[in-house]
Design an enzyme around this catalytic site. Structure first.
Site, mmCIF file in Angstrom:
data_model
loop_
_atom_site.group_PDB
_atom_site.id
_atom_site.type_symbol
_atom_site.label_atom_id
_atom_site.label_comp_id
_atom_site.label_asym_id
_atom_site.label_seq_id
_atom_site.Cartn_x
_atom_site.Cartn_y
_atom_site.Cartn_z
ATOM 1 N N GLU A 1 1.206 -1.053 0.256
ATOM 2 C CA GLU A 1 0.432 0.257 0.565
ATOM 3 C C GLU A 1 0.774 1.237 -0.233
ATOM 4 O O GLU A 1 0.620 2.742 -0.736
ATOM 5 C CB GLU A 1 -0.925 0.275 1.221
ATOM 6 N N ASP B 1 -6.975 1.340 0.091
ATOM 7 C CA ASP B 1 -5.301 0.534 0.267
ATOM 8 C C ASP B 1 -5.843 -0.307 0.398
ATOM 9 O O ASP B 1 -3.621 -1.170 -0.671
ATOM 10 C CB ASP B 1 -5.774 -0.013 2.095
ATOM 11 N N ASP C 1 1.177 3.592 -3.127
ATOM 12 C CA ASP C 1 0.104 5.530 -2.317
ATOM 13 C C ASP C 1 1.036 6.154 -3.344
ATOM 14 O O ASP C 1 0.823 7.547 -4.275
ATOM 15 C CB ASP C 1 0.224 5.680 -1.300
ATOM 16 N N GLU D 1 -4.876 0.808 -3.405
ATOM 17 C CA GLU D 1 -3.395 1.071 -3.467
ATOM 18 C C GLU D 1 -2.003 -0.458 -3.386
ATOM 19 O O GLU D 1 -1.235 -0.235 -4.286
ATOM 20 C CB GLU D 1 -2.747 1.956 -2.649
#
Length: 250
Positions: free
Chosen positions: A60, A133, A64, A136
């Site tokens: 994650e 989440d 991101d 990502e």
């Protein structure tokens, strides 16, 4: 809880992989991207010192950053004449948890997320923060497995309608409320945390905002999203009152 296999994907994982339009070479990366930390703690075979490393949190983290880069690249290409002041809000909106959760819902990622049994019963795999989440983490896994190009292709396919809908740079509700008050020479709004509930990985914040002797309330998985929801609520009320006053003056 869906059983996590070791060397191959289960049926829901395979179905999701097909929807992504990308076949992972390292299946373990894809599976890890779908593994919430609560599921790791529940697995009897997980060694204590490695529990957190087996969840999707690290993926994650990189996902991101990769999404941010790919989206910034796309925005520069799509809006060559816009300055940072307009590109920033566009970018923030496109990579927000709300948009990520919408992408997750479109792909029905909730069917493939591995969470602890008690969390699954509570519907944690449907919450905005967990869904966002997971998206990502999948992007992070895709990047580590195949590089930037698969991520770029995936993002431009799944986000294209949202990108096209942004005719003008979006305004966050907090910014819109602040501008509404400032243009009328009024004091800035005051935000107050009412409550925080739920576990640390899926918290629920309730926040109030006050201005002009009126109040708005919002709920969200983060303080920022709750403040934004509260600002939107109050702004709607202020606009309604203002409209009634204008009609009365006619």
């Amino acid at each position: 809880m869906t059983k996590i296999t070791i060397n191959s994907l289960n049926s829901s994982e395979k179905e999701l992989e097909n929807k992504l339009g990308y076949e992972f070479v390292k299946k373990s990366l894809f599976r890890k991207a779908l593994t919430h930390r609560s599921a790791v703690y529940e697995q009897k075979y997980a060694h204590k010192k490695r529990k957190r490393a087996r969840s999707n949190e690290r993926l994650e983290f990189i996902g991101d950053r990769v999404l941010g880069l790919v989206m910034a690249e796309w925005l520069l290409e799509r809006f060559p004449d816009e300055q940072e002041g307009d590109l920033g809000p566009r970018h923030a909106n496109l990579v927000s948890k709300t948009v990520l959760a919408k992408i997750a819902s479109k792909l029905e990622i909730h069917n493939s997320i591995h969470v602890a049994s008690h969390e699954e019963k509570a519907g944690v795999n449907y919450t905005e923060s967990v869904l966002a989440d997971a998206v990502e983490a999948i992007l992070g896994a895709m990047y580590l497995d195949g590089g930037l190009e698969p991520v770029r292709k995936f993002v431009r396919k799944l986000w294209v309608d949202i990108m096209k809908a942004q005719a003008l740079p979006p305004k966050d509700s907090k910014t819109a409320l602040q501008e509404w008050l400032l243009t009328r020479g009024l004091p800035l709004p005051v935000y107050e945390l009412v409550s925080q509930e739920g576990p640390s990985h899926t918290p629920v914040f309730i926040i109030n905002v006050k201005a002009q002797n009126m109040e708005g309330q919002g709920k969200g998985g983060s303080k920022r999203s709750a403040q934004s929801a509260a600002a939107k609520d109050l702004l709607g009320k202020l606009n309604k009152v203002n409209k009634i006053k204008r009609q009365g003056n006619k």
